[in-house]
Design an enzyme around this catalytic site. Structure first.
Site, mmCIF file in Angstrom:
data_model
loop_
_atom_site.group_PDB
_atom_site.id
_atom_site.type_symbol
_atom_site.label_atom_id
_atom_site.label_comp_id
_atom_site.label_asym_id
_atom_site.label_seq_id
_atom_site.Cartn_x
_atom_site.Cartn_y
_atom_site.Cartn_z
ATOM 1 N N LYS A 11 34.228 48.615 42.879
ATOM 2 C CA LYS A 11 33.338 47.856 42.001
ATOM 3 C C LYS A 11 32.178 48.745 41.515
ATOM 4 O O LYS A 11 31.977 49.846 42.037
ATOM 5 C CB LYS A 11 32.840 46.620 42.766
ATOM 6 C CG LYS A 11 33.978 45.648 43.149
ATOM 7 C CD LYS A 11 33.458 44.439 43.916
ATOM 8 C CE LYS A 11 34.594 43.461 44.214
ATOM 9 N NZ LYS A 11 34.109 42.262 44.967
ATOM 10 N N TYR A 51 39.316 37.263 37.653
ATOM 11 C CA TYR A 51 38.779 36.312 38.630
ATOM 12 C C TYR A 51 38.990 34.856 38.199
ATOM 13 O O TYR A 51 38.215 33.979 38.587
ATOM 14 C CB TYR A 51 37.293 36.592 38.864
ATOM 15 C CG TYR A 51 37.020 37.749 39.813
ATOM 16 C CD1 TYR A 51 37.577 37.785 41.092
ATOM 17 C CD2 TYR A 51 36.171 38.796 39.449
ATOM 18 C CE1 TYR A 51 37.318 38.828 41.971
ATOM 19 C CE2 TYR A 51 35.900 39.845 40.339
ATOM 20 C CZ TYR A 51 36.480 39.848 41.592
ATOM 21 O OH TYR A 51 36.213 40.880 42.472
ATOM 22 N N PHE A 59 28.837 31.084 42.050
ATOM 23 C CA PHE A 59 28.545 32.519 41.940
ATOM 24 C C PHE A 59 29.339 33.203 40.832
ATOM 25 O O PHE A 59 29.154 34.395 40.593
ATOM 26 C CB PHE A 59 28.806 33.224 43.290
ATOM 27 C CG PHE A 59 30.222 33.111 43.810
ATOM 28 C CD1 PHE A 59 31.228 33.950 43.336
ATOM 29 C CD2 PHE A 59 30.547 32.166 44.775
ATOM 30 C CE1 PHE A 59 32.534 33.847 43.809
ATOM 31 C CE2 PHE A 59 31.857 32.061 45.257
ATOM 32 C CZ PHE A 59 32.850 32.903 44.773
ATOM 33 N N ARG A 87 43.826 44.813 52.589
ATOM 34 C CA ARG A 87 42.739 43.855 52.837
ATOM 35 C C ARG A 87 42.044 44.143 54.166
ATOM 36 O O ARG A 87 40.828 44.020 54.270
ATOM 37 C CB ARG A 87 43.279 42.415 52.855
ATOM 38 C CG ARG A 87 43.860 41.928 51.552
ATOM 39 C CD ARG A 87 42.849 41.371 50.611
ATOM 40 N NE ARG A 87 42.198 40.166 51.099
ATOM 41 C CZ ARG A 87 41.320 39.474 50.375
ATOM 42 N NH1 ARG A 87 40.999 39.858 49.138
ATOM 43 N NH2 ARG A 87 40.759 38.399 50.870
ATOM 44 N N THR A 93 35.429 39.422 53.231
ATOM 45 C CA THR A 93 34.703 39.264 51.961
ATOM 46 C C THR A 93 33.195 39.432 52.158
ATOM 47 O O THR A 93 32.538 40.137 51.391
ATOM 48 C CB THR A 93 35.006 37.871 51.353
ATOM 49 O OG1 THR A 93 36.419 37.762 51.173
ATOM 50 C CG2 THR A 93 34.292 37.673 50.037
ATOM 51 N N ARG A 104 34.069 47.800 53.808
ATOM 52 C CA ARG A 104 32.867 46.964 53.666
ATOM 53 C C ARG A 104 32.013 47.017 54.935
ATOM 54 O O ARG A 104 30.777 47.016 54.867
ATOM 55 C CB ARG A 104 33.273 45.525 53.339
ATOM 56 C CG ARG A 104 33.804 45.364 51.905
ATOM 57 C CD ARG A 104 34.482 44.021 51.738
ATOM 58 N NE ARG A 104 34.908 43.751 50.371
ATOM 59 C CZ ARG A 104 35.789 42.802 50.041
ATOM 60 N NH1 ARG A 104 36.342 42.045 50.997
ATOM 61 N NH2 ARG A 104 36.129 42.612 48.795
ATOM 62 N N ASN A 114 29.797 43.881 47.419
ATOM 63 C CA ASN A 114 30.695 44.308 48.504
ATOM 64 C C ASN A 114 31.655 45.441 48.122
ATOM 65 O O ASN A 114 32.671 45.655 48.772
ATOM 66 C CB ASN A 114 31.415 43.103 49.137
ATOM 67 C CG ASN A 114 32.318 42.382 48.167
ATOM 68 O OD1 ASN A 114 32.452 42.794 46.999
ATOM 69 N ND2 ASN A 114 32.969 41.322 48.620
ATOM 70 N N HIS A 117 37.498 45.696 45.794
ATOM 71 C CA HIS A 117 38.402 44.548 45.636
ATOM 72 C C HIS A 117 39.793 44.939 46.113
ATOM 73 O O HIS A 117 40.214 46.080 45.919
ATOM 74 C CB HIS A 117 38.487 44.141 44.156
ATOM 75 C CG HIS A 117 39.667 43.251 43.866
ATOM 76 N ND1 HIS A 117 39.621 41.895 44.071
ATOM 77 C CD2 HIS A 117 40.936 43.542 43.465
ATOM 78 C CE1 HIS A 117 40.829 41.374 43.778
ATOM 79 N NE2 HIS A 117 41.633 42.358 43.411
ATOM 80 N N GLU A 128 47.708 41.366 38.973
ATOM 81 C CA GLU A 128 46.531 42.218 38.750
ATOM 82 C C GLU A 128 46.949 43.597 38.231
ATOM 83 O O GLU A 128 46.289 44.185 37.369
ATOM 84 C CB GLU A 128 45.714 42.334 40.047
ATOM 85 C CG GLU A 128 45.045 41.016 40.416
ATOM 86 C CD GLU A 128 44.406 40.999 41.803
ATOM 87 O OE1 GLU A 128 44.424 42.031 42.505
ATOM 88 O OE2 GLU A 128 43.875 39.933 42.184
HETATM 89 P P1 DAT Z 1 37.677 38.908 48.106
HETATM 90 O O1 DAT Z 1 36.986 39.882 47.193
HETATM 91 O O2 DAT Z 1 37.477 39.277 49.549
HETATM 92 O O3 DAT Z 1 39.119 38.678 47.749
HETATM 93 P P2 DAT Z 1 37.142 36.337 46.855
HETATM 94 O O4 DAT Z 1 38.369 36.593 46.039
HETATM 95 O O5 DAT Z 1 37.043 35.031 47.572
HETATM 96 O O6 DAT Z 1 36.920 37.504 47.947
HETATM 97 O O7 DAT Z 1 35.851 36.460 45.936
HETATM 98 C C1 DAT Z 1 35.784 37.483 44.975
HETATM 99 C C2 DAT Z 1 34.413 38.095 45.011
HETATM 100 O O8 DAT Z 1 33.435 37.128 44.671
HETATM 101 C C3 DAT Z 1 33.985 38.619 46.388
HETATM 102 O O9 DAT Z 1 34.474 39.909 46.662
HETATM 103 C C4 DAT Z 1 32.502 38.590 46.269
HETATM 104 C C5 DAT Z 1 32.240 37.380 45.393
HETATM 105 N N1 DAT Z 1 31.943 36.223 46.231
HETATM 106 C C6 DAT Z 1 32.805 35.504 46.980
HETATM 107 N N2 DAT Z 1 32.190 34.521 47.644
HETATM 108 C C7 DAT Z 1 30.884 34.625 47.306
HETATM 109 C C8 DAT Z 1 29.698 33.906 47.650
HETATM 110 N N3 DAT Z 1 29.738 32.858 48.493
HETATM 111 N N4 DAT Z 1 28.544 34.307 47.107
HETATM 112 C C9 DAT Z 1 28.478 35.363 46.249
HETATM 113 N N5 DAT Z 1 29.549 36.079 45.887
HETATM 114 C C10 DAT Z 1 30.721 35.709 46.400
HETATM 115 MG MG MG Z 2 39.967 37.836 46.089
#
Ligand code: DAT
Ligand code: MG
Length: 150
Positions: A11, A51, A59, A87, A93, A104, A114, A117, A128
């Site tokens: 990222k 996304y 968020f 992962r 996450t 992370r 974080n 991805h 993707e």
């Molecule tokens: P991951 O990236 O572990 O697959 P995700 O797909 O649920 O997680 O979410 C995508 C991204 O969105 C994640 O890397 C960071 C952001 N995100 C997720 N939950 C969040 C939250 N509660 N507050 C802020 N950002 C968040």
């Molecule tokens: Mg995800």
């Protein structure tokens, strides 16, 4: 399978913090094969597709702005159990819940910053990969393959 593929992305904060080499090194050293790589300034429209499942989350707007705030490094890595193990290598996450030793867990603190991805299923990985690499991946024989796999 040995040909399982996953989409891993560094990222904007990972790029700005000069962590590109370290993150790539972890996948190389683990034994995964790099089959696509690009540095790209993604548009908000493109990131909203990436996304799409999170549209509606509080968020989401902040996530899209953050992801468009600078270039990202998109990669496709291939190898045994690439999606799930990828992962695990990224960590949870929320970095505060990520194991030390994960990317992370070693390099960041905030869920909204974080640094990386990784695809969460084989099906999403293929989606993707198509979204970020419509031109496809690169085919070559890795010299390491016969030493990494039985
Ligand atoms: P991951 O990236 O572990 O697959 P995700 O797909 O649920 O997680 O979410 C995508 C991204 O969105 C994640 O890397 C960071 C952001 N995100 C997720 N939950 C969040 C939250 N509660 N507050 C802020 N950002 C968040
Ligand atoms: Mg995800």
């Amino acid at each position: 399978s040995v040909t399982e593929r996953t989409y891993i992305m560094i990222k904007p904060d990972g790029v700005q913090r000069s962590l590109v080499g370290k993150i790539i090194a972890r996948f190389e050293e683990r034994g995964y094969k790099l089959i696509a790589l690009k540095l790209v300034q993604a548009t908000e429209e493109h990131l909203e597709k990436h996304y799409a499942d999170l549209k509606g989350k509080a968020f989401f707007p902040g996530l899209i702005k953050y992801m468009a705030s600078g270039p990202v490094v998109g990669m496709v890595w291939e190898g045994l159990d690439a999606v799930k193990t990828g992962r695990v290598m990224l960590g949870a996450t929320n970095p505060l819940a990520s194991s030390v030793g994960s990317i992370r867990g070693d390099f960041c603190l905030a869920v909204g910053r974080n640094i990386c991805h990784g695809s969460d299923s084989v099906e999403n990985a293929e989606k993707e990969i198509k979204l970020w690499f419509p031109e496809g991946t690169v085919q070559y024989t890795s010299a390491l393959e016969s030493w990494v796999f039985e």
